[in-house]
Design an enzyme around this catalytic site. Structure first.
Site, PDB file in Angstrom:
ATOM      1  N   ASP A  23      41.189  32.542  43.360  1.00  0.00           N
ATOM      2  CA  ASP A  23      39.860  32.963  42.867  1.00  0.00           C
ATOM      3  C   ASP A  23      38.744  31.910  42.980  1.00  0.00           C
ATOM      4  OD1 ASP A  23      41.408  35.144  42.245  1.00  0.00           O
ATOM      5  OD2 ASP A  23      40.989  35.136  40.095  1.00  0.00           O
ATOM      6  N   ASP A  65      39.428  37.946  42.872  1.00  0.00           N
ATOM      7  CA  ASP A  65      39.233  38.871  41.760  1.00  0.00           C
ATOM      8  C   ASP A  65      38.235  39.929  42.252  1.00  0.00           C
ATOM      9  OD1 ASP A  65      40.254  39.047  39.105  1.00  0.00           O
ATOM     10  OD2 ASP A  65      38.321  38.439  38.258  1.00  0.00           O
ATOM     11  N   HIS A  67      36.740  43.471  40.988  1.00  0.00           N
ATOM     12  CA  HIS A  67      36.651  44.544  39.994  1.00  0.00           C
ATOM     13  C   HIS A  67      35.627  45.611  40.368  1.00  0.00           C
ATOM     14  CE1 HIS A  67      39.072  42.089  37.394  1.00  0.00           C
ATOM     15  NE2 HIS A  67      38.154  41.161  37.235  1.00  0.00           N
ATOM     16  N   HIS A  71      34.432  47.828  34.933  1.00  0.00           N
ATOM     17  CA  HIS A  71      35.858  47.536  34.697  1.00  0.00           C
ATOM     18  C   HIS A  71      36.118  47.364  33.200  1.00  0.00           C
ATOM     19  CE1 HIS A  71      39.699  45.201  34.957  1.00  0.00           C
ATOM     20  NE2 HIS A  71      39.883  46.029  35.966  1.00  0.00           N
ATOM     21  N   HIS A  99      31.944  40.367  36.032  1.00  0.00           N
ATOM     22  CA  HIS A  99      32.150  39.319  37.031  1.00  0.00           C
ATOM     23  C   HIS A  99      32.910  39.886  38.227  1.00  0.00           C
ATOM     24  CE1 HIS A  99      35.970  39.381  34.845  1.00  0.00           C
ATOM     25  NE2 HIS A  99      36.519  38.918  35.953  1.00  0.00           N
ATOM     26  N   LYS A 124      42.642  41.610  43.726  1.00  0.00           N
ATOM     27  CA  LYS A 124      43.322  42.062  42.508  1.00  0.00           C
ATOM     28  C   LYS A 124      42.307  42.452  41.453  1.00  0.00           C
ATOM     29  CE  LYS A 124      43.646  37.301  40.997  1.00  0.00           C
ATOM     30  NZ  LYS A 124      42.709  37.441  39.862  1.00  0.00           N
ATOM     31  N   CYS A 169      44.374  32.996  35.599  1.00  0.00           N
ATOM     32  CA  CYS A 169      44.988  33.481  36.839  1.00  0.00           C
ATOM     33  C   CYS A 169      46.018  32.516  37.399  1.00  0.00           C
ATOM     34  CB  CYS A 169      43.906  33.841  37.842  1.00  0.00           C
ATOM     35  SG  CYS A 169      43.003  35.312  37.308  1.00  0.00           S
TER      36      CYS A 169
END
Ligand code: VGL
Ligand code: ZN
Length: 225
Positions: A23, A65, A67, A71, A99, A124, A169
């Site tokens: 990330d 990351d 989203h 989310h 984010h 993810k 993470c």
């Protein structure tokens, strides 16, 4: 447990080692939506380590990351404030600022990260109601990202984890990596933590040590000549 208390090992990059960069995205940088202090300071040294893996022909994987808007891990989706405590199946222990929204500039890798060396990007957190901290498993603790199968097929036995954030993470990736049978090494100077709620980082460090995660620093990793 504090960072300064970790035992740091000497290690050489060998067959069966992979580098996983977690990330390194704009929203986790100091000027981003979910800022991690010092997040930008690790980019140059991560590039240098990636270069070593690359020269040895060892695989480099990155996570992103990713989203959808709205989310369920976002505080705004609950009319709550970022970092409010919140525990639900697949979400928590705190709510986040919006984010890494898919396709937004905040979701892009930091422009200084040398992403051309990355073989595979694992995205993810794209299911609206389930978060995904780990590079291996979503937060429902059941749904795989596919990374372990990919690594196994490449003959990877040990993963070096770096990036953001050490207590989320990177932490969940480390524990899942162990559960899935990989050796895990974290160069601690190539990570930074969020440390929310307070005490989160020290708890995470204790759990990782307990689970056999090893720690090193970039200066203790022998590379190619
Ligand atoms: C992360 C919080 C929310 C991370 C991602 O990359 O550690 N933390 N989403
Ligand atoms: Zn996230």
């Amino acid at each position: 447990m504090r960072l300064e208390e970790l035992e740091l090992i000497q290690v050489g990059i060998g067959d069966g080692d992979a580098l996983i960069v977690i990330d390194l995205q704009n929203d986790f940088m100091p000027s981003g939506a979910l800022p991690v202090e010092g997040g930008d300071a690790i980019i140059g040294p991560i590039n240098a380590l990636a270069e070593k893996f690359h020269r040895l022909g060892n695989p480099i994987i990155a996570t992103q990351d990713w989203h959808p808007p709205g989310h369920l891990s976002f505080a705004s989706s609950h009319g709550r404030e970022p970092f409010d405590r919140y525990e639900a199946e697949g979400i928590g222990p705190v709510l986040w600022p919006d984010h890494c929204v898919q396709g937004s500039p905040g979701a892009e890798f930091h422009p200084g990260f040398d992403a051309k060396l990355v073989k595979v990007v694992i995205r993810k957190g794209f299911r609206p109601t389930v978060d995904s901290y780990s590079a291996f498993l979503e937060n429902d603790r059941r749904t795989p990202t596919g990374l372990s199968g990919y690594l196994r097929e490449l003959g990877v036995k040990r993963v070096f984890l770096c990036g953001l954030a050490l207590d989320y993470c990177v932490f969940f990736s480390a524990l899942d990596g162990r559960s899935l049978g990989f050796d895990v090494v974290i160069p601690v100077d190539l990570t930074r933590a969020i440390d929310s709620p307070p005490g989160r980082l020290s708890e995470a460090l204790g759990s990782m040590v307990e689970r056999g995660v090893k720690f090193t620093s970039s200066g203790r990793i022998a590379g190619p000549p």
